[in-house]
Design a protein around this motif. Sequence first.
Motif, PDB file in Angstrom:
ATOM      1  N   PHE A  87       0.793  -1.385  -0.289  1.00  0.00           N
ATOM      2  CA  PHE A  87      -0.077  -0.041   0.336  1.00  0.00           C
ATOM      3  C   PHE A  87       0.972   1.519   0.073  1.00  0.00           C
ATOM      4  O   PHE A  87       2.015   1.404   0.483  1.00  0.00           O
ATOM      5  CB  PHE A  87      -0.792   0.179   1.296  1.00  0.00           C
ATOM      6  N   THR A  88       0.513   1.948  -0.670  1.00  0.00           N
ATOM      7  CA  THR A  88       0.900   3.332  -1.345  1.00  0.00           C
ATOM      8  C   THR A  88       0.049   4.429  -0.661  1.00  0.00           C
ATOM      9  O   THR A  88      -0.920   4.610  -1.221  1.00  0.00           O
ATOM     10  CB  THR A  88       1.523   3.211  -2.352  1.00  0.00           C
ATOM     11  N   ILE A  89       0.567   5.742   0.226  1.00  0.00           N
ATOM     12  CA  ILE A  89       0.118   6.699   0.336  1.00  0.00           C
ATOM     13  C   ILE A  89       0.176   8.235   0.000  1.00  0.00           C
ATOM     14  O   ILE A  89       1.173   7.593  -0.382  1.00  0.00           O
ATOM     15  CB  ILE A  89      -0.588   7.150   1.929  1.00  0.00           C
ATOM     16  N   SER A  90      -0.645   8.672  -0.947  1.00  0.00           N
ATOM     17  CA  SER A  90       0.040  10.160  -1.298  1.00  0.00           C
ATOM     18  C   SER A  90      -1.220  11.303  -1.302  1.00  0.00           C
ATOM     19  O   SER A  90      -2.186  10.688  -0.821  1.00  0.00           O
ATOM     20  CB  SER A  90      -0.038   9.783  -2.847  1.00  0.00           C
ATOM     21  N   ARG A  91      -0.672  12.458  -1.029  1.00  0.00           N
ATOM     22  CA  ARG A  91      -1.334  13.630  -1.000  1.00  0.00           C
ATOM     23  C   ARG A  91      -1.159  14.917  -2.390  1.00  0.00           C
ATOM     24  O   ARG A  91      -0.276  13.729  -2.434  1.00  0.00           O
ATOM     25  CB  ARG A  91      -1.086  14.522   0.548  1.00  0.00           C
ATOM     26  N   ASP A  92      -2.058  15.123  -2.603  1.00  0.00           N
ATOM     27  CA  ASP A  92      -2.269  16.204  -3.431  1.00  0.00           C
ATOM     28  C   ASP A  92      -3.066  17.409  -2.678  1.00  0.00           C
ATOM     29  O   ASP A  92      -4.330  17.400  -2.665  1.00  0.00           O
ATOM     30  CB  ASP A  92      -3.075  15.846  -5.282  1.00  0.00           C
ATOM     31  N   ASN A  93      -1.875  18.326  -2.181  1.00  0.00           N
ATOM     32  CA  ASN A  93      -2.840  19.563  -1.625  1.00  0.00           C
ATOM     33  C   ASN A  93      -3.504  20.441  -2.628  1.00  0.00           C
ATOM     34  O   ASN A  93      -4.197  21.631  -1.440  1.00  0.00           O
ATOM     35  CB  ASN A  93      -1.673  20.098  -0.741  1.00  0.00           C
ATOM     36  N   ALA A  94      -2.866  20.455  -3.315  1.00  0.00           N
ATOM     37  CA  ALA A  94      -3.757  21.135  -4.625  1.00  0.00           C
ATOM     38  C   ALA A  94      -5.157  21.467  -4.714  1.00  0.00           C
ATOM     39  O   ALA A  94      -5.759  21.887  -5.099  1.00  0.00           O
ATOM     40  CB  ALA A  94      -3.055  21.830  -5.796  1.00  0.00           C
ATOM     41  N   LYS A  95      -5.233  20.137  -4.788  1.00  0.00           N
ATOM     42  CA  LYS A  95      -6.438  19.505  -5.312  1.00  0.00           C
ATOM     43  C   LYS A  95      -7.273  18.953  -3.673  1.00  0.00           C
ATOM     44  O   LYS A  95      -8.015  18.280  -4.106  1.00  0.00           O
ATOM     45  CB  LYS A  95      -6.014  18.066  -5.936  1.00  0.00           C
ATOM     46  N   ASN A  96      -6.713  19.426  -3.032  1.00  0.00           N
ATOM     47  CA  ASN A  96      -7.555  18.537  -1.594  1.00  0.00           C
ATOM     48  C   ASN A  96      -7.852  16.988  -1.458  1.00  0.00           C
ATOM     49  O   ASN A  96      -8.638  16.440  -0.863  1.00  0.00           O
ATOM     50  CB  ASN A  96      -8.171  19.239  -1.127  1.00  0.00           C
TER      51      ASN A  96
END
Length: 115
Positions: A66-75
């Motif tokens: 499993f890999t978690i990621s985030r996109d702050n620009a898209k929330n």
Amino acid sequence: QVQLVESGGGSVQPGGSLTLSCAATTSIASMYSVGWYRQASEKQRELVAEITSRGVMTADSVKGRFTISRDNAKNTVSLQMINLKPEDTAVYYCHLKTMSYFNWWGQGTQVTVSS
């Protein structure tokens, strides 16, 4: 009122893949942590993966798969899951924690791994 809308759950065979997405109605950039939890039937909710200012934490049971990621620009917060196993079957919840340690939860999305 913050809303977290999850998507991407479903049914797959063992060895399959899914990607969960969580869209927040607030900025996630300022959050203390963003993450994913899961709760299997008759079991306690457990942390799967989260991102904090200290880095990424992934539960041993899913490490390497499993890999978690985030996109702050898209929330948005995503959880890419590969090589799924029957024991990964659970309801998966998106989670945000504010700097004042207030918790926001999504409604949950079901992931079922079965042959």
